[in-house]
Scaffold this active site. Sequence first.
Site, PDB file in Angstrom:
ATOM      1  N   ASP A   1     -38.392 -18.422 -49.072  1.00 31.37           N
ATOM      2  CA  ASP A   1     -38.751 -19.841 -49.014  1.00 31.37           C
ATOM      3  C   ASP A   1     -39.920 -20.101 -49.960  1.00 31.37           C
ATOM      4  O   ASP A   1     -40.903 -19.354 -49.970  1.00 31.37           O
ATOM      5  CB  ASP A   1     -39.131 -20.228 -47.577  1.00 31.37           C
ATOM      6  CG  ASP A   1     -39.249 -21.737 -47.394  1.00 31.37           C
ATOM      7  OD1 ASP A   1     -38.823 -22.478 -48.294  1.00 31.37           O
ATOM      8  OD2 ASP A   1     -39.767 -22.164 -46.343  1.00 31.37           O
TER       9      ASP A   1
ATOM     10  N   HIS B   1     -44.489 -21.349 -41.758  1.00 31.02           N
ATOM     11  CA  HIS B   1     -43.346 -21.191 -40.862  1.00 31.02           C
ATOM     12  C   HIS B   1     -43.869 -21.091 -39.431  1.00 31.02           C
ATOM     13  O   HIS B   1     -44.660 -20.198 -39.110  1.00 31.02           O
ATOM     14  CB  HIS B   1     -42.557 -19.928 -41.212  1.00 31.02           C
ATOM     15  CG  HIS B   1     -41.727 -20.071 -42.440  1.00 31.02           C
ATOM     16  ND1 HIS B   1     -40.857 -19.107 -42.875  1.00 31.02           N
ATOM     17  CD2 HIS B   1     -41.634 -21.074 -43.345  1.00 31.02           C
ATOM     18  CE1 HIS B   1     -40.259 -19.506 -43.985  1.00 31.02           C
ATOM     19  NE2 HIS B   1     -40.718 -20.705 -44.288  1.00 31.02           N
TER      20      HIS B   1
ATOM     21  N   SER C   1     -45.723 -17.654 -44.683  1.00 27.99           N
ATOM     22  CA  SER C   1     -45.000 -17.299 -43.468  1.00 27.99           C
ATOM     23  C   SER C   1     -45.750 -16.136 -42.826  1.00 27.99           C
ATOM     24  O   SER C   1     -46.958 -16.237 -42.611  1.00 27.99           O
ATOM     25  CB  SER C   1     -43.547 -16.948 -43.793  1.00 27.99           C
ATOM     26  OG  SER C   1     -42.816 -16.669 -42.629  1.00 27.99           O
TER      27      SER C   1
END
Length: 586
Positions: A156, A64, A37
Amino acid sequence: MKSDSGKKNAPAKKNSSVARVSKKSPKTFPIVAIGASAGGLEAITQLLQHLPADTGMAFVYVQHLSPDHESILTALLAKVTVMKVQEVKNGIQMEPDNLYIIPPDKVMSVEDEHINLKPRTKERVVSLPIDAFFCSLAEKHKGGAIGIVLSGSANDGTIGIRAIKEAGGLTFAQDDSAKFNSMPKSAIASGVVDFILSPKEIALELARLSKHPFVKHKGIKRSQEDLIDNNDPDLKIILLHLQKNTGVDFSAYKMNTIKRRIIRRMLLHRIKTLGEYAALLSEKSAEIDILFQDLLINVTSFFRDNDTHRYLKTTLLPRLLKSKKADEILRIWVPACATGEEAYSIAMMLLEIQGSKSDNPRVQIFATDLSVKAITKARIGEYSKRELETVSPTRLQRFYTKTGNNYRIAKAVRDMCVFAPHNLLNDPPFSRLDFISCCNLLIYFDTAAQKKVIATFHFALNENGYLMLGKSENIGTSSQLFTSLNKKFKIFVRKKNSGVHSLSAFTRRFAPPAQSDGNQPLEITGNGMPSQKTSSVTTSGLSSAIDAVLVSEFMPASVVINHEMEILQFRGSTDLYLTHPPGKAT
C-alpha cells in the site's frame, strides 16, 4: 497549489458544510501525506521528534488501523510534537502546522484544503487507504503534494507515491531502518522515490524544504509555478537547452506543468533561483535528460477506464471490424502510448471480438511516444504483477506468459502492435487510419499545440474515421473537422469535405535553436534566445532566377526522397507521371 481555504470554525460548529462556505483570503501551503502500517508508530514518532513545529506545512498521517477498535494514535502522537494533533472529521479544513490522523474504518480524499471521509468498502478484501489518499492528494494539489512511505507490510502506498511523483510532487521512502520494509521497498522498486532516508533524516529534509523560496511563500493564493513568469529569460534558456538536446519543443506545453517540474528538480538540488538551475543544465547534460524524463508524464495502465473500454469492445471496435473486408487492414494509432498498456489493451479486445473466425481483417496498431525509454519497454511487453492489477484473471491467463516475477504479453498481441518514437508536433503523422486513441495528452498542450494536433488527426484519418480523447479533453475550436459521436466517452467522427487537406506548420512560442554544422555548439544569450555565428554568404537573385529556369526547362522530371521513401521536393514537370497539390510536398 491552489486552494479555497476559509476561516477556522468555532468549536461549536462541527458541520462540514460550515467549513466549505466560510471565506477569507485564500492561502496555499504544502500538504505532506505520510503512510505507514506495521512498525509505523515507531517511525512516525522518530520523524515528529525531529520535525520543527513551524514548517508551514500540513501533515496527514494514514495508518493501517483495525476497523473494530477505537484508535489511540491521536493521543500518542500528541505527546511527541507541539503541533496540534487531531483525528480527521468529515469535511475538516486543513491548516499549516497541524497533524491530521485517519480514523478507523475510513477512506480519505481531498477537496481543496478539506478532507472528506467515506466508510471502507465492505466487499473489498484488501483495504488500501494510503493509495486512496495519496492519489486524491496528487490529483488536487499537484506539485504541492509530498508523499512519504514509512514502515509497513505489503505494498500500500506504491500506486499513490507514483501518482504524487507524476503530478510533480516530492516523494520519500524509509530506508533499511524500517522495522517492516515491504511497503517502503515496494515504493522504492517503482523507481519514483526521490529520497530514501531514515525518519530523522526525512524530518530534517522537510525542514530544509520548508525554507525554500518556492515553498515558504504564504498569504495570497499563488501556486509555486505562478512565481515564475512565462517570459522569464532563464525559463527560455532552460527550454532551449531541452530542445537542443532532445529535439522536443516544450514551449508548446502548458507552462504551469513545465514550471512545476522544473521547480521539483530545483527543490531536489537545493537550488533557489531559476538562473542557478539554468546554469546547472549548461554544466551537466545528465540533468537535462533527467528533466526531460520528468516532463514526459507516462500515466497509463491496462484497461484504464472500465466504462470506456466496455464501449470500445461492445460498440466501436466491432463497427470498425465490420467495415473491413477480409483482405483489408484495420489501421489504428495510439499517440503518447507511454509503456504500451493502451495499445495492448485495444489489441486484446480486438482478439476477443474476432474469436476463431477465419475471415478477420488484418489489424495494425501503431503506438508512438516521445520517450525512447518507454517505447523500449513497450516493445519488450513485460510487466510486473502490480502493473497488471487492472487485468482480469481470464485475460491474464490468455494473453500473458509468466517470466520470473513478471508477465510478458503473448506474441499474438505483440505482433499486432508497432512501437516507435514520434513527436506529434513535428514528425509526419501516419495516414489512412481508421481509429486514433489519444487520451490525456491534449491536457498538457497549450491552445495552439492542441489545434495543431487535432488538425494532424484529421489529416491522418480516413473519411468517417474515429478519434477518441480523454474524458477531460475536447476538440476545442476545431469543430469544423470533427463531429461528436459519443459525448460521454469523447468519441468523434472525422468530417467529410472540411476543406482541410494539408497540414500547416506549427508556430513556436520561442525561436528554435540554431542549426549547427555538427561541430559548432549552440550559444544561448542572456535573454534566453539562441545566437548564431553565420558566415557572410550572399546569394545573387539573378543567379537564383537563372538556375530556376534551367531546372524547370531542361532537368528531367524527378522527386527528392529521404531514407523513409518520403517525398521532400518535386523537380521539373512530373505531370506525365504523377500529379500533386501545389506547395510543399506532403
